[in-house]
Scaffold this active site. Structure first.
Site, PDB file in Angstrom:
ATOM      1  N   GLU A  31      27.978 125.526  74.500  1.00 23.69           N
ATOM      2  CA  GLU A  31      27.694 125.384  75.926  1.00 23.69           C
ATOM      3  C   GLU A  31      26.971 126.619  76.452  1.00 23.69           C
ATOM      4  O   GLU A  31      27.483 127.742  76.347  1.00 23.69           O
ATOM      5  CB  GLU A  31      29.011 125.165  76.674  1.00 23.69           C
ATOM      6  CG  GLU A  31      29.729 123.891  76.236  1.00 23.69           C
ATOM      7  CD  GLU A  31      31.204 123.899  76.586  1.00 23.69           C
ATOM      8  OE1 GLU A  31      31.646 124.815  77.307  1.00 23.69           O
ATOM      9  OE2 GLU A  31      31.932 122.986  76.130  1.00 23.69           O
ATOM     10  N   LEU A  60      29.256 119.756  77.785  1.00 24.33           N
ATOM     11  CA  LEU A  60      30.573 120.394  77.898  1.00 24.33           C
ATOM     12  C   LEU A  60      31.600 119.507  77.206  1.00 24.33           C
ATOM     13  O   LEU A  60      32.345 118.760  77.845  1.00 24.33           O
ATOM     14  CB  LEU A  60      30.942 120.603  79.364  1.00 24.33           C
ATOM     15  CG  LEU A  60      29.937 121.375  80.225  1.00 24.33           C
ATOM     16  CD1 LEU A  60      30.485 121.573  81.630  1.00 24.33           C
ATOM     17  CD2 LEU A  60      29.607 122.719  79.604  1.00 24.33           C
ATOM     18  N   ALA A  61      31.633 119.584  75.880  1.00 21.73           N
ATOM     19  CA  ALA A  61      32.486 118.685  75.096  1.00 21.73           C
ATOM     20  C   ALA A  61      32.801 119.367  73.770  1.00 21.73           C
ATOM     21  O   ALA A  61      32.080 119.188  72.786  1.00 21.73           O
ATOM     22  CB  ALA A  61      31.788 117.349  74.869  1.00 21.73           C
ATOM     23  N   GLU A  62      33.869 120.154  73.756  1.00 20.18           N
ATOM     24  CA  GLU A  62      34.179 120.948  72.566  1.00 20.18           C
ATOM     25  C   GLU A  62      34.451 120.081  71.335  1.00 20.18           C
ATOM     26  O   GLU A  62      34.042 120.421  70.217  1.00 20.18           O
ATOM     27  CB  GLU A  62      35.375 121.862  72.842  1.00 20.18           C
ATOM     28  CG  GLU A  62      35.062 123.039  73.746  1.00 20.18           C
ATOM     29  CD  GLU A  62      34.979 122.674  75.222  1.00 20.18           C
ATOM     30  OE1 GLU A  62      34.487 123.501  76.021  1.00 20.18           O
ATOM     31  OE2 GLU A  62      35.400 121.544  75.569  1.00 20.18           O
ATOM     32  N   GLN A  84      33.111 128.524  74.356  1.00 26.07           N
ATOM     33  CA  GLN A  84      32.756 129.457  75.429  1.00 26.07           C
ATOM     34  C   GLN A  84      33.885 130.422  75.781  1.00 26.07           C
ATOM     35  O   GLN A  84      33.664 131.619  75.961  1.00 26.07           O
ATOM     36  CB  GLN A  84      32.326 128.662  76.657  1.00 26.07           C
ATOM     37  CG  GLN A  84      31.609 129.488  77.701  1.00 26.07           C
ATOM     38  CD  GLN A  84      31.013 128.598  78.779  1.00 26.07           C
ATOM     39  OE1 GLN A  84      31.734 128.075  79.621  1.00 26.07           O
ATOM     40  NE2 GLN A  84      29.705 128.414  78.741  1.00 26.07           N
ATOM     41  N   PHE A  85      35.106 129.913  75.882  1.00 27.91           N
ATOM     42  CA  PHE A  85      36.293 130.738  76.095  1.00 27.91           C
ATOM     43  C   PHE A  85      37.417 130.204  75.211  1.00 27.91           C
ATOM     44  O   PHE A  85      37.467 129.016  74.898  1.00 27.91           O
ATOM     45  CB  PHE A  85      36.741 130.719  77.561  1.00 27.91           C
ATOM     46  CG  PHE A  85      35.973 131.623  78.461  1.00 27.91           C
ATOM     47  CD1 PHE A  85      36.353 132.951  78.650  1.00 27.91           C
ATOM     48  CD2 PHE A  85      34.846 131.152  79.130  1.00 27.91           C
ATOM     49  CE1 PHE A  85      35.643 133.784  79.484  1.00 27.91           C
ATOM     50  CE2 PHE A  85      34.125 131.990  79.971  1.00 27.91           C
ATOM     51  CZ  PHE A  85      34.524 133.311  80.153  1.00 27.91           C
ATOM     52  N   TYR A  90      41.034 123.946  72.729  1.00 29.86           N
ATOM     53  CA  TYR A  90      42.061 122.935  72.439  1.00 29.86           C
ATOM     54  C   TYR A  90      41.533 121.501  72.378  1.00 29.86           C
ATOM     55  O   TYR A  90      42.017 120.703  71.561  1.00 29.86           O
ATOM     56  CB  TYR A  90      43.219 123.073  73.431  1.00 29.86           C
ATOM     57  CG  TYR A  90      43.825 124.463  73.394  1.00 29.86           C
ATOM     58  CD1 TYR A  90      44.383 124.953  72.214  1.00 29.86           C
ATOM     59  CD2 TYR A  90      43.797 125.298  74.492  1.00 29.86           C
ATOM     60  CE1 TYR A  90      44.914 126.235  72.146  1.00 29.86           C
ATOM     61  CE2 TYR A  90      44.327 126.585  74.440  1.00 29.86           C
ATOM     62  CZ  TYR A  90      44.877 127.042  73.260  1.00 29.86           C
ATOM     63  OH  TYR A  90      45.393 128.314  73.194  1.00 29.86           O
ATOM     64  N   PRO A  91      40.541 121.095  73.186  1.00 31.18           N
ATOM     65  CA  PRO A  91      39.982 119.753  72.989  1.00 31.18           C
ATOM     66  C   PRO A  91      39.350 119.562  71.600  1.00 31.18           C
ATOM     67  O   PRO A  91      39.224 118.437  71.131  1.00 31.18           O
ATOM     68  CB  PRO A  91      38.920 119.646  74.094  1.00 31.18           C
ATOM     69  CG  PRO A  91      39.392 120.581  75.152  1.00 31.18           C
ATOM     70  CD  PRO A  91      40.009 121.736  74.403  1.00 31.18           C
ATOM     71  N   HIS A 131      41.171 131.298  80.310  1.00 29.49           N
ATOM     72  CA  HIS A 131      40.081 132.171  79.871  1.00 29.49           C
ATOM     73  C   HIS A 131      40.582 133.419  79.162  1.00 29.49           C
ATOM     74  O   HIS A 131      39.786 134.328  78.876  1.00 29.49           O
ATOM     75  CB  HIS A 131      39.214 132.588  81.063  1.00 29.49           C
ATOM     76  CG  HIS A 131      38.407 131.478  81.664  1.00 29.49           C
ATOM     77  ND1 HIS A 131      38.988 130.422  82.324  1.00 29.49           N
ATOM     78  CD2 HIS A 131      37.070 131.259  81.702  1.00 29.49           C
ATOM     79  CE1 HIS A 131      38.037 129.606  82.766  1.00 29.49           C
ATOM     80  NE2 HIS A 131      36.865 130.098  82.385  1.00 29.49           N
TER      81      HIS A 131
END
Length: 329
Positions: A31, A60-62, A84-85, A90-91, A131
């Site tokens: 991202e 935006l989709a880990e 990103q953080f 977790y996703p 974060h």
């Protein structure tokens, strides 16, 4: 040999650039990693120089980022995924644990997944919820994954290249609070001559007690050692560097000399890396220990609001207090 003074963040950027130059199969995805250069600017300028097909801005989709990386790796690419953080990983946890960690074993060695998952982790930057996590134990506990953490610009530059060159999936933990700290970096040595990726290293020799740390806590441990020296105590500081597999040979040698050991990490103590390290030291060095192996960690609570994080994070005083307790036995 060319040596430059770089921040840890710039060292990572330079290492990523070198990996992109050396292997056309290396792709970076995440991202805002492209045009923006990442929220911490670790990928700054890379999309401009290597193009949108090699430095890819994802949705935006880990879970999608890691799932796409699995497919790319099966097809012969070397994806470098930025989460990103830390709290955003977790996703993607299902993909990492169920696919990335198991594909090589599931295929009886026929399929390799040379994926690097970069995660800025830890606190200390005054960030909002989700974060400032320390999720390293989740991944270190997962068979089939390797987990490493850099603590200096020199290690950041070389370890990211070594991780990308590896055929194994590697979770690469980056101490975000240290991104702006500077240090010397040797830029033109061959990758084969760099310090081994999965090896611990003594970063400050000492004789009275051993302090173990990794990632953001290495600097804290070194500061504690400097303060302890004013009181006449000579602390040896070891940077673990690799969290899975653990390299504990140098640790055992140190503890057998000093007889005392303190393990420091930001993550909560319950079932953290410190527990595993303490157990192994006790098994291997029992007759050399003058006191129990002690831990200095974050507390067993969710990471607090930014205004309270300095109360939560291990600091110099808490490390020195543990050293004092080790000498009190």
């Amino acid at each position: 040999m060319a040596t430059e003074t770089l921040t840890l963040g710039k060292a990572l950027n330079t290492g990523l650039r070198r990996a992109l130059e050396n292997d056309p199969k290396v792709v970076i995805m995440g991202e805002d990693v492209g045009k923006l250069g990442g929220v911490f600017r670790i990928t700054d300028g890379l999309q401009k120089d290597f193009g949108e097909n090699r430095v890819i801005d994802t949705p935006l989709a880990e879970s999608g980022i890691i799932g796409t990386a699995v497919g790319l790796a099966i097809r012969g690419y070397r994806p470098v995924c930025e989460i990103q953080f830390d709290g955003f990983v977790y996703p993607a946890y299902d993909q990492i644990v169920s696919q990335v960690a198991k594909m090589h074993y599931r295929s009886r060695g026929k399929v390799k997944l040379p994926i690097v998952i970069r995660i800025p982790f830890g606190g200390g930057i005054g960030a909002v919820e989700h974060h400032s996590e320390s999720p390293e134990a989740y991944f270190a506990h997962t068979a089939g994954l390797k987990v490493v953490s850099c603590a200096s610009p020199q290690d950041a530059y070389w370890m990211i290249q070594q991780a990308i060159a590896s055929d194994d999936p590697i979770v690469f933990m980056e101490p975000k609070r240290r991104y702006w700290e500077k240090g010397p970096v040797e830029l033109d040595a061959p990758l084969t001559g760099a310090y081994p990726l999965h090896s611990a290293r003594v970063v400050r020799p000492g004789s009275d007690a051993t302090v173990l740390a990794y990632g953001p806590m290495v600097r804290t441990a070194l500061d504690a050692a400097t303060a302890a020296a004013e009181d006449g105590r000579d602390l040896e500081v070891i940077d673990l560097r690799s969290l899975s597999p653990l390299d504990l040979g140098v640790v055992y040698e140190s503890v057998r000399r000093t007889g005392r050991c303190v393990v420091v990490h930001e993550a909560p103590s319950n079932l953290g890396l410190g527990a595993e390290v303490a157990a192994r030291i006790t098994e291997e060095c029992f007759y050399s220990l003058e006191s129990p192996v002690l831990r200095v960690t974050g507390f067993d609570t969710p990471y607090p609001a930014a205004r309270l994080e300095e109360e939560y994070l291990p600091d110099l005083d808490r490390v020195l207090d543990a050293v004092d307790r080790a000498f009190g036995w």
